[in-house]
Structure formats: structure tokens, C-alpha cells
Design a protein around this motif. Structure first.
Motif, PDB file in Angstrom:
ATOM      1  N   ASN B   7       0.860  -1.179   0.000  1.00  0.00           N
ATOM      2  CA  ASN B   7       0.000   0.000   0.000  1.00  0.00           C
ATOM      3  C   ASN B   7       0.898   1.232   0.000  1.00  0.00           C
ATOM      4  OD1 ASN B   7       0.930   0.437   2.626  1.00  0.00           O
ATOM      5  ND2 ASN B   7      -0.809  -0.648   3.532  1.00  0.00           N
ATOM      6  N   ASP B   8       0.327   2.389   0.304  1.00  0.00           N
ATOM      7  CA  ASP B   8       1.101   3.629   0.245  1.00  0.00           C
ATOM      8  C   ASP B   8       2.227   3.665   1.271  1.00  0.00           C
ATOM      9  OD1 ASP B   8      -0.660   4.340  -1.666  1.00  0.00           O
ATOM     10  OD2 ASP B   8      -1.780   5.792  -0.451  1.00  0.00           O
ATOM     11  N   GLU B   9       2.141   2.831   2.291  1.00  0.00           N
ATOM     12  CA  GLU B   9       3.151   2.849   3.359  1.00  0.00           C
ATOM     13  C   GLU B   9       4.313   1.911   3.091  1.00  0.00           C
ATOM     14  OE1 GLU B   9       2.957   5.047   5.846  1.00  0.00           O
ATOM     15  OE2 GLU B   9       1.214   5.725   4.690  1.00  0.00           O
ATOM     16  N   GLY B  10       4.118   0.990   2.160  1.00  0.00           N
ATOM     17  CA  GLY B  10       5.194   0.050   1.876  1.00  0.00           C
ATOM     18  C   GLY B  10       4.642  -1.302   1.502  1.00  0.00           C
ATOM     19  N   MET B  11       5.490  -2.333   1.623  1.00  0.00           N
ATOM     20  CA  MET B  11       5.039  -3.669   1.259  1.00  0.00           C
ATOM     21  C   MET B  11       5.578  -4.702   2.238  1.00  0.00           C
ATOM     22  SD  MET B  11       7.454  -4.153  -2.140  1.00  0.00           S
ATOM     23  CE  MET B  11       6.322  -5.323  -2.877  1.00  0.00           C
ATOM     24  N   TRP B  12       4.784  -5.733   2.420  1.00  0.00           N
ATOM     25  CA  TRP B  12       5.232  -6.880   3.202  1.00  0.00           C
ATOM     26  C   TRP B  12       5.682  -7.965   2.240  1.00  0.00           C
ATOM     27  CZ3 TRP B  12       5.765  -7.125   8.392  1.00  0.00           C
ATOM     28  CH2 TRP B  12       5.144  -6.139   9.149  1.00  0.00           C
ATOM     29  N   LEU B  13       6.920  -8.435   2.423  1.00  0.00           N
ATOM     30  CA  LEU B  13       7.401  -9.611   1.701  1.00  0.00           C
ATOM     31  C   LEU B  13       7.463 -10.712   2.745  1.00  0.00           C
ATOM     32  CD1 LEU B  13      10.359  -8.205  -0.415  1.00  0.00           C
ATOM     33  CD2 LEU B  13       7.991  -8.533  -1.099  1.00  0.00           C
ATOM     34  N   GLY B  14       6.416 -11.520   2.806  1.00  0.00           N
ATOM     35  CA  GLY B  14       6.346 -12.455   3.915  1.00  0.00           C
ATOM     36  C   GLY B  14       6.340 -11.645   5.199  1.00  0.00           C
ATOM     37  N   GLU B  15       7.289 -11.899   6.067  1.00  0.00           N
ATOM     38  CA  GLU B  15       7.318 -11.189   7.347  1.00  0.00           C
ATOM     39  C   GLU B  15       8.238  -9.968   7.320  1.00  0.00           C
ATOM     40  OE1 GLU B  15      10.449 -13.840   9.879  1.00  0.00           O
ATOM     41  OE2 GLU B  15       8.671 -14.827   9.098  1.00  0.00           O
ATOM     42  N   ARG B  16       8.841  -9.699   6.151  1.00  0.00           N
ATOM     43  CA  ARG B  16       9.717  -8.519   6.043  1.00  0.00           C
ATOM     44  C   ARG B  16       8.908  -7.327   5.565  1.00  0.00           C
ATOM     45  NH1 ARG B  16      15.469  -9.278   5.289  1.00  0.00           N
ATOM     46  NH2 ARG B  16      15.706  -7.613   3.774  1.00  0.00           N
ATOM     47  N   PHE B  17       8.980  -6.223   6.276  1.00  0.00           N
ATOM     48  CA  PHE B  17       8.302  -5.013   5.840  1.00  0.00           C
ATOM     49  C   PHE B  17       9.308  -4.077   5.184  1.00  0.00           C
ATOM     50  CE2 PHE B  17       6.686  -0.656   6.555  1.00  0.00           C
ATOM     51  CZ  PHE B  17       5.545  -0.767   5.770  1.00  0.00           C
ATOM     52  N   ILE B  18       9.015  -3.685   3.954  1.00  0.00           N
ATOM     53  CA  ILE B  18       9.867  -2.742   3.227  1.00  0.00           C
ATOM     54  C   ILE B  18       9.070  -1.447   3.097  1.00  0.00           C
ATOM     55  CG2 ILE B  18      11.226  -2.329   1.141  1.00  0.00           C
ATOM     56  CD1 ILE B  18      12.085  -4.884   2.498  1.00  0.00           C
ATOM     57  N   PRO B  19       9.471  -0.401   3.831  1.00  0.00           N
ATOM     58  CA  PRO B  19       8.676   0.834   3.772  1.00  0.00           C
ATOM     59  C   PRO B  19       8.745   1.483   2.391  1.00  0.00           C
ATOM     60  CG  PRO B  19      10.611   1.110   5.204  1.00  0.00           C
ATOM     61  CD  PRO B  19      10.631  -0.310   4.729  1.00  0.00           C
ATOM     62  N   MET B  20       7.714   2.232   2.050  1.00  0.00           N
ATOM     63  CA  MET B  20       7.724   3.006   0.816  1.00  0.00           C
ATOM     64  C   MET B  20       8.900   3.980   0.858  1.00  0.00           C
ATOM     65  SD  MET B  20       6.356   3.766  -2.080  1.00  0.00           S
ATOM     66  CE  MET B  20       4.703   3.039  -2.057  1.00  0.00           C
ATOM     67  N   PRO B  21       9.784   3.937  -0.127  1.00  0.00           N
ATOM     68  CA  PRO B  21      10.910   4.886  -0.095  1.00  0.00           C
ATOM     69  C   PRO B  21      10.426   6.316  -0.315  1.00  0.00           C
ATOM     70  CG  PRO B  21      10.936   3.606  -2.138  1.00  0.00           C
ATOM     71  CD  PRO B  21       9.865   3.022  -1.268  1.00  0.00           C
ATOM     72  N   ARG B  22      10.884   7.215   0.549  1.00  0.00           N
ATOM     73  CA  ARG B  22      10.532   8.636   0.399  1.00  0.00           C
ATOM     74  C   ARG B  22      11.628   9.375  -0.357  1.00  0.00           C
ATOM     75  NH1 ARG B  22       5.461   7.327   0.963  1.00  0.00           N
ATOM     76  NH2 ARG B  22       4.951   6.549   3.041  1.00  0.00           N
ATOM     77  N   THR B  23      12.559   8.622  -0.877  1.00  0.00           N
ATOM     78  CA  THR B  23      13.696   9.186  -1.606  1.00  0.00           C
ATOM     79  C   THR B  23      13.404   9.291  -3.095  1.00  0.00           C
ATOM     80  OG1 THR B  23      14.470   6.908  -1.577  1.00  0.00           O
ATOM     81  CG2 THR B  23      15.500   8.435  -0.026  1.00  0.00           C
ATOM     82  N   ILE B  24      12.177   8.969  -3.496  1.00  0.00           N
ATOM     83  CA  ILE B  24      11.799   9.042  -4.909  1.00  0.00           C
ATOM     84  C   ILE B  24      10.606   9.976  -5.042  1.00  0.00           C
ATOM     85  CG2 ILE B  24      12.741   6.759  -5.440  1.00  0.00           C
ATOM     86  CD1 ILE B  24       9.946   5.599  -5.237  1.00  0.00           C
ATOM     87  N   SER B  25      10.287  10.319  -6.284  1.00  0.00           N
ATOM     88  CA  SER B  25       9.217  11.285  -6.518  1.00  0.00           C
ATOM     89  C   SER B  25       7.871  10.730  -6.058  1.00  0.00           C
ATOM     90  CB  SER B  25       9.136  11.607  -8.010  1.00  0.00           C
ATOM     91  OG  SER B  25       8.673  10.470  -8.721  1.00  0.00           O
ATOM     92  N   ALA B  26       6.927  11.630  -5.833  1.00  0.00           N
ATOM     93  CA  ALA B  26       5.575  11.215  -5.455  1.00  0.00           C
ATOM     94  C   ALA B  26       4.974  10.319  -6.548  1.00  0.00           C
ATOM     95  CB  ALA B  26       4.699  12.454  -5.236  1.00  0.00           C
ATOM     96  N   GLU B  27       5.253  10.643  -7.811  1.00  0.00           N
ATOM     97  CA  GLU B  27       4.720   9.834  -8.912  1.00  0.00           C
ATOM     98  C   GLU B  27       5.304   8.425  -8.873  1.00  0.00           C
ATOM     99  OE1 GLU B  27       6.048  12.840  -9.063  1.00  0.00           O
ATOM    100  OE2 GLU B  27       5.098  14.088 -10.602  1.00  0.00           O
TER     101      GLU B  27
END
Lengths: 329, 329
Positions: B7-27
Motif C-alpha cells: 500500500n502507500d506505506e510500503g510492502m510486506w514480503l512475507g514477514e519482512r516489511f519494506i517501507p515506501m521509499p521517500r527518496t523518490i518522486s511522489a509519482e
């Protein structure tokens, strides 16, 4: 993380299995299975000065032992210059490269701003002098817990002034890895803003360009990078000492490169926890019109897979870059 | 994989949460949260020809709709040349770049060797013609299930011969993404071995250089790459049709570049499933003494984050590279 298990066949990250890549050398595979250096799993508390000194001493001892085992490969002589606070080692290789007279490399060591100084910095100077065939200055800068930011930045700027005063700037290259690449970048843009001439070239190996840890690879490569592991960032917070991590003297991703920056080579690996720090700095430099080239090695973690053919290839690209920009190719 | 939730906050890969990177453009963040294109979760069985045609048609329809929405931005005229088997579109931009007369780009489309042909290839030609300001040939090559390897290679080589016969090789650049970058690479080294002159430049965007899928990022970036997902490789096996994937005509990572190869730009992203394919090919070219430059974008998946500033930046680097090597900067 107790959930990480790795062996010759690969590693489990929780329930994800990442097989050992067969696309890298046998030596690099062995390094992934059993890394020579890796960060201790737990960092001391930020206010535990004695704990940090013991932490750094432990890493330094392993680093120095490994470097001493190889120092015979790069024979040279060593002098010491006292700066206002730090020490600048001057390593002169026994085998000076033809045409290399007057050329110099300034090395600023890595080690998360808490280790890699003292004898390790001197040995790093000898190593780089031998591998480039050039005089190499290597800075032993002040570090936390006794001397947090901006001590290391001040010492780095002073070292660069020292070298630029003794050598034609067109004959000076800078070399830094990890925290050292951070300090190289900061020292160059700050010296530029102070009116000093630009040196001829920068080598930034796995640079830490954003101490806030916001790069995507900080998460995507967590624990895949067997050198840095999960990267809790405690040493970086110790270094910053409460200063805003968005300060471009701490996180040079936020500095302005449009007024000029030397030609730069950036090197990293696909598993590097600082992969994002490296590619973002590359883009930032390119966007400012800087001549900057990027090299990324398959499945390499932070720093080098010591003694693997890949490590020699990295160094080969870096040394060729230095020679080319110092007019020696 | 049902275990992936994003979702907008990131992704779960199994039990690993990878937050949405804020280092890239909004698009680009919006693209990661809700990718415009992504591979259907299940590929047809290898012997299900009708299934593969429907699979390709579905992807093509989405691709063509998106391209048609933008075609007004790159006005030009289109001609068609019949080759022995394939079709070569010739797109002439309304706004030819000053000095661009006689220059040409040959585009070989991507799409995992099973889609991206026909109208999509024609539109891609118009798009690239408009963006480079140069005449752009775009090849509609034969694809499986009807025409597995080596049909696409034969058509690619024929197209390159056609363009080299009509233009000074010093005025010809090649452009390919993904499977198209694979075919560009193969066509150039095979044409070279057949005695044809080298063109002036190659653009390889997220190249598929090793169809065996042995690169580390095939595992490390699985599902992090929201475009390719887990990358089951079925389309590649369909294309190979039982041939050895180590054949350098299928996996150009195994070809020999020491007899020469044009200056090449390689572009990818840190989340690209083909990150390893790209950096390994870059190293292979550098090791052969080829002038090859690498650019890697933060948190970018396979291909482009359509309409994000990052996508424009990628194209900007690629187009500048073409212009420079065709003597137009």
C-alpha cells in the motif's frame, strides 16, 4: 536477527530463501558464506563511551591484523604530519609509478566514523600508495565518542588544505570508502565553498551519503548485506551527536554540486546496504553536470569481498580512474 | 504470492516489511503502490499457444492504450518496410533535430519476447523519434509461440543490416529495453562477427543478459520489483524453445566483446529484477575494454515508472548519450 541462517547454499531471511549466487567468484561466495568482517550484532548504548571504545577496538584489531598480513605486498616508507588535531600519514611507495612525481592521493578512512583510525589508517595509506604507485596521504581524524561531528569534518578539511598547499590541485586525487567517502565528499564541497581549488578526482567507494538511512536499500538489502547486517545506524547517531542528519555536512546528498565538483567514480555492490546512498549521490552529481561514473558489482556487500577477484577489479577501476585524471594513463 | 501486501506505506514480503521509499518522486511512489503494468500472476503452460497469445494480447492492449494517450506529444510520420519475415517501421519526427539529417536510431522493443510487437512497436518508434528528434526505425520481429528462437535474432540482425546499408554506421544508434536490449546486444555482436561495421552507440535499458535467471537480483529483488514480480521465467523458456540458455545468442552475457562493441549506456533501478543482468553485462563490457557507462535509479523496478520524473531523467540520459555519440551535442 536470529531468523537469519546462511551457509554455502544461500541464506534464509525469515521465510525468504536467497540462494548463493553462482555468478560471482568462488572467493566471493566463500566471503558471503563466512564474512571476514561484519558488524557486531549489538551496538553499545549511545552514552556508553567505554563500550564504544571497546567496540571500535575490536573491529580495528581484526582490520589491522588483516592489513598487516598484506603489508609486505605494498612496501613503502611512512612519515607523520601533526595537524591541529588529527595526524596525517604520508606513505611513499618504494615503486613510484613513472611520471608519478608530484602526484598525491589523500585517503580518508572508513569505519562508520568510529573505527579505522590510528595504525589502520597508516596501513591503509601504505596499501593505497603501493596500489596506485603514488604518494598517499592518509588521515587519522578525530572520532566519537570523544569527538563527535564536526571534528572529523574539520580534520578532513584541514588535511585537504594541507595536501592542496603542497601539490598542484590538478595532481591531487581523493579516496574514501563508506564513512571516508562521506568525509571526502563533504571536505571537497566545503573547501570549494571556502575558495580552495578543486582537486582532480574523487573515488567514492560505497559512500554513506545520507546518514538518516532513508535509502531504499537500507531496507531492501538489510541482512542480505553480510558486512553491515541490518544496519541499526547507532554509530552514525553517535557521530552526529544530536545534529540534524539533513545537514549537508553530515549527509552530503543534500549539498549543492552545481558550483563544481571533481570528476568522480562511485563503486558499490547490488547487496550493499548503501547501494541507494551510492546511486542517489551519482544521480545528484550527474544532475549538477559533474562527470561522475558508477560501477556496481554483482552480489557485493558493503565494502570489498577481501581478496576476491571482484575486489581486485574494483580497485583496478578506481586506480585506473585516478591515473587517468592525474594525467598518468 | 498471497503473502505480498502493499500500500502507500510500503510492502510486506512475507514477514519482512519494506517501507515506501521517500527518496523518490511522489509519482514513482504512486507507481510502486499501484503499478500501471505488471505481469499477470500466472503464465500459461508452455504448450498452450492460445493461452500465450491471449496473455500477450492483454499486456499489449494496456501498453498500446497508454502509448496512444501520449502519441500526440511526439508527432511524426510512419512508413513500413517489409523484411524477409518481420516489419520495420520507419518513424520520422515532425521536429527533426538540427543536424539530425542522416542519423538514425534502431529500436528493438521489449516485452519478454512475447509482447510489445505490432502497433506497440510502431508507437514506440514514433515515441523515440519524437524524443530523440531523429529518424527511428522500430522492428516488429517474430515471436513465440509461433516463432521461437532464433526467429527474433534473425529478424533483429536483418533489421540492423537494413539500417546499416542506408546510413553511415557512425550515424546509427541502437535502442532496446529488457528483451529488446537482449536482442540489440545479440544483433550487434553477431553482425560484427559477420563482418558488418559497428554502429555508433547502444542504449540498453534493463537488459536481459542471462536468460537462465542466475543473477542474484532474480532472488534478492523478487516481488520487490512490482513490474516483474517473482519472475517465473516462463516466457523466456517459451522463447528459447528448448535451446541451451547458455548460448550467447540467447544470453549475451556469454558473448565475447573483446573484438569490439559500440559505446554503450546501461540503465536500471535498484529494485529491478534484472539489476544483476544489467550490472554483470556492464562489467563484462568494461572487462573487454568497451566504453560502457552504467546508471542506476533509486527504487526503480524493471522498465520505467511511467510519467514519473525519474522516467524522464532516464530518457534524458539515454537521449543525451545517443546525441553525443552521433556527433550532435
Amino acid at each position: 536477527m536470529a531468523r537469519i541462517r546462511s551457509n554455502d547454499e544461500g541464506m534464509w531471511l525469515g521465510e525468504r530463501f536467497i540462494p548463493m549466487p553462482r555468478t560471482i567468484s568462488a572467493e566471493a561466495q566463500a566471503f558471503l558464506a563466512n564474512p571476514m568482517f561484519h558488524s557486531p550484532s549489538a551496538s553499545p548504548a549511545l552514552d556508553d563511551a567505554a563500550g564504544w571504545k571497546a567496540y571500535a577496538a575490536g573491529i580495528d584489531a581484526a582490520m589491522i591484523a588483516a592489513m598487516k598480513a598484506n603489508v609486505h605486498r605494498t612496501p613503502g616508507t611512512l612519515r607523520e604530519h601533526r595537524l591541529a588535531h588529527g595526524t596525517l600519514f604520508e606513505a611513499i611507495p618504494d615503486a613510484l609509478r613513472p611520471g608519478g612525481e608530484g602526484r598525491a592521493v589523500l585517503n580518508i578512512h572508513g569505519g562508520a566514523f568510529v573505527c579505522g583510525g590510528g595504525e589502520a589508517a597508516a596501513l591503509a595509506g601504505l596499501q593505497l600508495a603501493g596500489r596506485t604507485g603514488l604518494k598517499c596521504y592518509s588521515l587519522d581524524y578525530r572520532m566519537p565518542p570523544d569527538h563527535p561531528f564536526p571534528a572529523a569534518v574539520e580534520d578532513s578539511c584541514e588535511a585537504l588544505r594541507f595536501v592542496l598547499a603542497r601539490h598542484d590541485p590538478a595532481h591531487v586525487a581523493l579516496y574514501g570508502g563508506s564513512a571516508g567517502a562521506n568525509l571526502v565528499t563533504v571536505a571537497v564541497w566545503m573547501s570549494r565553498d571556502a575558495g580552495l581549488p578543486l582537486p582532480a578526482a574523487c573515488v567514492l567507494h560505497s559512500p554513506g551519503s545520507d546518514l538518516s538511512g532513508s535509502g531504499d536499500s537500507q531496507h531492501a538489502n538489510a541482512d542480505l548485506d553480510v558486512v553491515l547486517g541490518g544496519g541499526d545506524g547507532a554509530a552514525l547517531r553517535l557521530y552526529a551527536g544530536g545534529h540534524d542528519l539533513a545537514d549537508p555536512r553530515l549527509s552530503p546528498i543534500h549539498a549543492d554540486y552545481t558550483p563544481g565538483f571533481p570528476p568522480t567514480i562511485l563503486t558499490t555492490g547490488t547487496r550493499d546496504l548503501l547501494l541507494s546512498d551510492t546511486v542517489r549521490l551519482h544521480r545528484k552529481l550527474r544532475g549538477a553536470g559533474v562527470s561522475a561514473e558508477l560501477h556496481v558489482w554483482e552480489a557485493m556487500c558493503h565494502g570489498l569481498a577481501h581478496d576476491a577477484p571482484e575486489a581486485r577489479e574494483v580497485l583496478g577501476e578506481q586506480v585506473a580512474f585516478i591515473h587517468r585524471h592525474l594525467g598518468l594513463d
